[in-house]
Design an enzyme around this catalytic site. Structure first.
Site, PDB file in Angstrom:
ATOM      1  N   VAL A 143      22.712  33.029  48.223  1.00  0.00           N
ATOM      2  CA  VAL A 143      22.397  33.423  46.387  1.00  0.00           C
ATOM      3  C   VAL A 143      24.090  33.104  46.322  1.00  0.00           C
ATOM      4  O   VAL A 143      23.939  33.982  46.439  1.00  0.00           O
ATOM      5  CB  VAL A 143      21.645  34.320  46.206  1.00  0.00           C
ATOM      6  CG1 VAL A 143      21.995  33.513  44.144  1.00  0.00           C
ATOM      7  CG2 VAL A 143      19.761  33.955  46.161  1.00  0.00           C
ATOM      8  N   LEU A 241      23.381  37.484  49.481  1.00  0.00           N
ATOM      9  CA  LEU A 241      23.996  37.223  48.285  1.00  0.00           C
ATOM     10  C   LEU A 241      25.904  37.285  47.561  1.00  0.00           C
ATOM     11  O   LEU A 241      26.314  38.329  48.659  1.00  0.00           O
ATOM     12  CB  LEU A 241      23.783  38.770  47.749  1.00  0.00           C
ATOM     13  CG  LEU A 241      22.208  39.244  46.997  1.00  0.00           C
ATOM     14  CD1 LEU A 241      22.479  39.872  46.000  1.00  0.00           C
ATOM     15  CD2 LEU A 241      21.756  37.764  46.625  1.00  0.00           C
ATOM     16  N   ASP A 242      25.716  36.159  47.758  1.00  0.00           N
ATOM     17  CA  ASP A 242      27.258  35.409  48.568  1.00  0.00           C
ATOM     18  C   ASP A 242      28.242  36.121  47.493  1.00  0.00           C
ATOM     19  O   ASP A 242      28.314  36.013  46.283  1.00  0.00           O
ATOM     20  CB  ASP A 242      27.150  34.145  48.832  1.00  0.00           C
ATOM     21  CG  ASP A 242      29.002  33.566  48.340  1.00  0.00           C
ATOM     22  OD1 ASP A 242      29.430  33.603  49.905  1.00  0.00           O
ATOM     23  OD2 ASP A 242      29.548  32.621  47.939  1.00  0.00           O
ATOM     24  N   ALA A 243      29.581  36.836  48.122  1.00  0.00           N
ATOM     25  CA  ALA A 243      30.654  36.881  47.522  1.00  0.00           C
ATOM     26  C   ALA A 243      29.961  38.691  45.957  1.00  0.00           C
ATOM     27  O   ALA A 243      31.177  38.169  44.870  1.00  0.00           O
ATOM     28  CB  ALA A 243      31.439  36.127  46.664  1.00  0.00           C
ATOM     29  N   VAL A 244      29.003  38.709  46.702  1.00  0.00           N
ATOM     30  CA  VAL A 244      28.353  39.555  45.167  1.00  0.00           C
ATOM     31  C   VAL A 244      29.118  40.953  44.554  1.00  0.00           C
ATOM     32  O   VAL A 244      29.396  40.995  42.927  1.00  0.00           O
ATOM     33  CB  VAL A 244      27.646  40.157  46.007  1.00  0.00           C
ATOM     34  CG1 VAL A 244      27.195  41.475  46.920  1.00  0.00           C
ATOM     35  CG2 VAL A 244      26.182  40.589  44.029  1.00  0.00           C
TER      36      VAL A 244
END
Length: 585
Positions: A143, A241-244
């Site tokens: 995501v 959760l990418d680069a959240v």
């Protein structure tokens, strides 16, 4: 007494009050909460799951293969179909979960600049192909929650000043105080954009093709909850959760790891767990170790966190022949509470991140590691340092090549060193994530690097399926040897209760050339002593240094060789691993 739905709504209200405490909203918290429950389809009790606190929806059989949708290609066949064909042919008994890196239409960054979150990239296949993989494997999806493509419909609407997305993006002024902002890139933070409402400066943490969302607007949150619901309905169960860490921005602050960001993750966990009880969130936060650990919350935030310090520390250990730093780090790591886990990996589509090693390795040691990797063909990606200069951010190299030698140069122990690295990862507390090019023993792809001019391309090779099967079916090829030995490690791991992701772990003190730790099953019946010679010289293990209970029968699980009580010591050849257990499964 409150009903289940009322209790859930109270929890969601609380999350929202924390997130939007400093924001003036155009609608009430209660209205936003109701919209979230409806969007996630959990607004009635008959739709709700009641999640168990501190419950583990995973065990030692979980192994995640990390791959692009098109890491393996065949002519005239959708790559996602080819991927499933490969998994069923070569991994049916070893891999049970697969992380397909962004499989959506994109404009740059090999998928992480998403144009449309609701579609599958036609070059890869379609939603039926995704669902087919979900029918046999637990699927992990990205995501990409911090930013999207500057070519997306949302950003086009922002430029036009009307329609969905027109108010989704974070803007600032070059005159604002941006001096504290922490970023992993050296490009300009703000992108000047001509819009129907005049010139705007859009916030771009990563690149000017990746425009950052403004989560101060609840519509952005609602849009992502809708996306997550769509993925759940498709059968996806693990969400990365990418680069959240960069999600919430605040002028005059570092705009990383802010409390609002943590609360958004807690809210997403609350919503997802009530929708599908075994849904899992993993946060991808490539930041120093102490900050990374905060994403567990109190077992109420991420289920899993990437163990980002492991790759640089483990590679450094094996190329220096000294485990001092790896041992100190492992001994200082808190155990993951039940209901949470470490996601262990030593290679990925990116590279070996160096920020998570800051404070663990000295500047001189990091410099030596960088030089050694460059000698093995690696490239270096840079970030802006606090003093305005540049600092090494990431080593880009195929892991097989990274471990072809030591700081002294290349040697004959490359394969043994590579297998040793994975025998450490597979035994550690947590769930292992195995990059497809490590499973296949793929080398640096210099041609792709040259063609793209992107450092990360060196470790993103695309295999032709026929060429791959020919290599894997040739018993003396490097790729066949690696797959066979990896498969053996995994098959042994999966049978051991002491390798449950939440089983006890204790670091052993065996000197600097022998690395070791002890695992004990949750029911305390099985113990495994995991011991590794991480040097290029023979090492001797004194069995008196480990506590082999005299009434038990002990065996090395990897060779099935019995350990005799009259044996006083074991001699380990360079990079040999032993898993000494009192119960053989």
């Amino acid at each position: 007494m409150l009903t289940i739905v009322e209790q859930l709504k109270e929890r969601v209200n609380h999350h929202l009050k924390v997130i939007y405490a400093e924001i003036e909203l155009s609608e009430t918290i209660e209205d936003i909460a109701q919209q979230l429950l409806v969007t996630m389809n959990i607004d009635h009790s008959d739709k709700l799951m009641v999640p168990l606190r501190h419950h583990n929806n995973w065990d030692q059989s979980d192994i995640v293969l990390i791959t692009y949708g098109d890491s393996i290609e065949q002519k005239e066949i959708a790559p996602l179909k080819t991927l499933k064909q490969f998994l069923m042919q070569y991994c049916p008994d070893t891999i049970n979960s697969v992380h397909i890196l962004p499989f959506f239409p994109y404009s740059s960054d090999d998928g992480f600049s998403v144009i449309d979150y609701s579609s599958v990239n036609e070059a890869l296949g379609d939603w039926d192909d995704i669902k087919a993989i979900c029918s046999d494997f637990r699927l992990m999806s990205d995501v990409v929650i911090n930013h999207c493509s500057a070519r997306s419909a949302w950003f086009n609407n922002f430029i036009k000043g009307e329609g969905p997305g027109s108010d989704f993006f974070f803007t600032a002024s070059p005159l604002d105080d941006l001096s504290q902002v922490v970023r992993p890139r050296t490009s300009d933070l703000l992108r000047l954009t001509e819009t129907a409402n005049g010139e705007q400066y859009v916030w771009c943490t990563f690149s000017h093709d990746q425009v950052d969302f403004d989560f101060r607007n609840p519509k952005v949150l609602l849009a992502f909850v809708s996306i997550i619901r769509q993925y759940l309905d498709a059968g996806i169960r693990i969400f990365r959760l990418d680069a959240v860490a960069f999600l919430w921005k605040k002028l005059g602050s570092p705009s990383i790891n802010l409390e609002e960001t943590h609360e958004v993750v807690r809210l997403l966990r609350t919503l997802m767990e009530h929708a599908v009880s075994d849904a899992v969130i993993i946060t991808e936060t490539n930041i120093p170790n102490r900050q990374n650990l905060t994403y567990f919350g109190n077992a109420n935030e991420a289920h899993g966190i990437y163990n980002f310090s492991l790759p640089p520390l483990l590679v450094n250990t094996l190329v220096t022949g000294n485990c001092r730093h790896l041992k100190a780090w492992l001994g200082s790591m808190p155990p993951a509470q039940n209901g949470t886990f470490f996601f262990n990996f030593i290679a990925s589509h990116d590279g070996i991140g160096l920020r998570p090693a800051e404070g663990l390795l000295s500047d001189d040691e990091l410099s030596s590691l960088v030089t050694t990797m460059q000698n093995f063909g690696g490239r270096i990606s840079w970030r802006m340092a606090e003093n305005g200069g540049q600092k090494a951010y990431e080593i880009n190299i195929a892991l097989f090549d990274a471990l072809q030698g030591t700081t002294k140069g290349q040697d004959k122990w490359g394969l043994e060193r590579f297998i040793c690295a994975h025998s450490i990862m597979f035994a550690l507390e947590g769930i292992p994530g195995l990059y497809i090019h490590s499973l296949l023993g793929t080398n640096n792809d210099y041609e792709k690097l040259k063609n793209t001019s992107h450092n990360r391309a060196i470790n993103r090779h695309k295999w032709d399926y026929d060429a791959l099967t020919e290599a894997l079916d040739s018993p003396y090829s490097q790729h066949s040897k690696v797959l066979k030995r990896m498969s053996h490690l995994i098959s042994v791991r999966k049978r051991q209760p002491a390798f449950h992701p939440n089983a006890v772990q204790f670091t052993l003190q065996l000197g600097e050339q022998l690395f070791g730790f002890w695992r004990q099953s949750l029911d305390r019946r099985q113990s495994i002593f995991c011991i590794y010679n991480i040097s290029d010289q023979e090492q001797t293990v004194r069995l008196s240094d480990i506590n082999l209970i005299g009434t038990d029968t002990w065996v090395d699980l990897l060779t099935e060789q019995a350990i005799q009580h009259e044996d006083l010591e074991m001699v380990l050849s360079p990079y040999r691993a032993v898993w000494i257990s009192n119960l053989a499964h």
